[in-house]
Design an enzyme around this catalytic site. Structure first.
Site, PDB file in Angstrom:
ATOM      1  N   TYR A 475       0.853  -1.313  -0.014  1.00  0.00           N
ATOM      2  CA  TYR A 475       0.004  -0.014  -0.015  1.00  0.00           C
ATOM      3  C   TYR A 475       0.962   1.268   0.220  1.00  0.00           C
ATOM      4  CZ  TYR A 475      -2.038  -4.006   2.319  1.00  0.00           C
ATOM      5  OH  TYR A 475      -2.323  -5.360   2.713  1.00  0.00           O
ATOM      6  N   HIS A 476       1.930   1.383  -0.891  1.00  0.00           N
ATOM      7  CA  HIS A 476       2.933   2.453  -0.903  1.00  0.00           C
ATOM      8  C   HIS A 476       2.831   2.985  -2.215  1.00  0.00           C
ATOM      9  CE1 HIS A 476       4.953   0.630   2.851  1.00  0.00           C
ATOM     10  NE2 HIS A 476       3.807   1.132   3.114  1.00  0.00           N
TER      11      HIS A 476
END
Length: 539
Positions: A475-476
């Site tokens: 989730y980056h």
């Protein structure tokens, strides 16, 4: 929240699009002295969902479309054609309201590399004061940390023998103990700090927006989906947004600031006519600026999770399976804000190099005392824990493109995970090192066996096949409006959109490349530094 009538064209000094990790910082800092009027637009609702404020609640929000954009990638060639779920916050606080709460800045060298790429003012020595300015560090101030800032940074409020055993096992494997991943060096094994305050989530909405929301010069509008930026020539002048079925408009006297994240900021630029000309024409959008870099260079961290069967009933799996233990955990949290409900997306972990030729760690391990087939889904019925491998600096690059001229349509996301030999080799080597840690004496009392991928998966081909079948995002996403001086750079070193006046991007999309760690803390830093730049340029 204040409301303007549907027929008004409200006017403000600054219009901020997106109330996430960066947007809440901007709203606070730009409205602080009372001299400037600020409008903050957020497509999602207020952050009133109770699970937002309980640290372990991120598991409940993972697939909650009320507060989550619920994006998906296109089929990923490097992952066997699987689509990868991409949760992003759609609520006050943005992804800082639904993320795993880890406070990790990355390596000093990440920022020095940004500076070496021509982004003057973005070296580690330049950005450290902004990390410190943001921070209210529970351990106190020192050379690397600050106190008195809005963002609460805390130690984990739960004693967990499994997480402690992992750190000891990593040290037994030759990885040095590191009490502070955000201090002099990142390398080593230790415990993560979290963006929490007294056992509750410290999102950017909680830390930055709540103290500012009573200011008369700040208006916050929720459920307000930005549709497009309107231009006068090459100057950004207003934002058109849709709220409660009504199309409204807000004019910016000074600047429009995009803080919608690595997916929504480039999407809005493209919808507004700033992006690759061929793509815009394909969807009938008038070209304001042919900017080929908008939506390019998308980067993200991939993770591959190893699941272990535990010999003792000390995991969250066991607590959830027991009504009595679950009730006791709830009572402990309600009374003391401690216990298993304070578990973040990593309790302990490690940063290490897969090869001595590397200058800095290329792998991050997240250790958590529970296990599941997929994050956000039901925990395993057996006692289990998880340790995941994340490659810190992937070479793979992807893209974000609009699918149509409809602002409500999700964009086309291609990340191209595992597209290069370097990326594939890093996961194979990283998993081998992690397995060595998990086999050390400190973890022997807790380990029955490796559940996934399983002890029979030993060859490079077996390990890579497991990565392709199970790898997922950490989730980056970053770098889709990246900062730089080359022809494909979208913003300059002061975060101004190149070729456009009165428009900046201030969020993770401006990162020149992906940093070596979690992205929330660096995004807040970018907004702190961006706020100073905006105010300097206002004089």
């Amino acid at each position: 929240m204040n409301k303007n009538s549907p027929h008004d064209v409200a006017e403000f000094d600054y219009v901020i699009v997106g109330a996430g990790s960066a947007g809440c910082v901007l709203a606070n800092r730009l409205s602080a002295d009372g001299r400037h009027s600020v409008l903050l637009l957020e497509a999602g609702p207020k952050d009133s969902n109770v699970w937002i404020h309980i640290p372990l609640g991120y598991g409940r929000l993972f697939k909650d479309k009320r507060v989550n954009w619920m994006y998906q990638t296109e089929p990923e060639p490097g992952l066997g054609g699987r689509q990868v779920f991409q949760p992003r916050g759609k609520v006050l606080g943005g992804s800082s309201s639904i993320n795993g709460l880890l406070y990790v800045r990355g390596q000093h060298e990440d920022y020095d590399r940004w500076r070496q790429l021509g982004n003057i003012g973005w070296g580690f020595d330049d950005v450290l004061p902004y990390f410190k300015k943001a921070e209210n560090q529970i351990r106190g101030a020192d050379q690397y940390h600050g106190t008195g800032g809005p963002l609460s940074v805390s130690d984990w409020r739960h004693h967990d023998p499994l997480s402690e055993a992992f750190v000891k096992a990593a040290v037994e494997a030759g990885i040095p103990y590191n009490p502070d991943f955000n201090g002099a060096t990142q390398e080593g094994a230790g415990f993560f700090q979290t963006t929490t305050r007294r056992g509750r989530r410290a999102s950017s909405a909680f830390c930055y927006l709540r103290p500012a929301r009573g200011r008369g010069n700040l208006r916050i509008e929720t459920d307000a989906l930005a549709q497009r930026i309107k231009f006068e020539g090459q100057r950004a002048r207003s934002i058109e947004y849709r709220q409660n079925g009504v199309t409204r408009s807000a004019r910016a006297r000074r600047e429009i600031l995009l803080s919608s994240g690595a997916y929504n900021s480039p999407q809005l630029l493209q919808l507004s006519g700033v992006g690759p000309a061929d793509l815009l024409k394909q969807h009938g959008i008038d070209v304001v600026l042919d900017a080929a870099g908008v939506g390019r260079d998308l980067q993200d961290h991939l993770q591959v999770r190893l699941v272990m069967r535990c010999a003792q009933k000390v995991t969250l799996n066991d607590i959830v399976a027991s009504p009595l233990r679950s009730a006791l955990a709830g009572a402990q949290y309600a009374a003391f804000r401690k216990g298993t409900l304070t578990i973040a997306a990593g309790t302990s972990g490690a940063f290490f190099k897969t090869s001595p030729r590397l200058a800095t760690p290329d792998i991050q391990i997240h250790f958590i005392p529970f296990s599941t087939d997929k994050m956000g889904e039901k925990l395993h019925a057996f006692s289990g824990f998880t340790a995941s491998v994340c490659q810190l600096r992937p070479e793979s690059r992807g893209s974000l493109k609009i699918r149509s001229a409809d602002p409500a349509a999700p964009p086309e996301i291609r990340i191209n995970y595992l597209a290069t030999e370097t990326d594939r080799a890093a996961f194979i080597d990283g998993i081998r090192i992690l397995r060595d840690i998990l086999a050390r004496p400190a973890l022997k009392p807790f380990v029955v066996s490796e559940a996934y991928p399983g002890p029979d998966k030993v060859s490079d081909e077996d390990i890579l096949d497991f990565c392709r079948k199970t790898g997922s995002t950490v989730y980056h996403p970053t770098s889709t409006c990246r900062m730089g001086n080359d022809p494909l750079a979208v913003v300059d070193q002061r975060l101004r959109v190149r070729g456009i006046e009165g428009l900046r991007v201030v969020d993770a999309s401006v990162m020149p490349d992906l940093m070596s760690g979690n992205t929330n803390a660096p995004t807040i830093m970018i907004a702190e530094k961006g706020s100073d730049m905006i105010l300097e340029d206002a004089h």
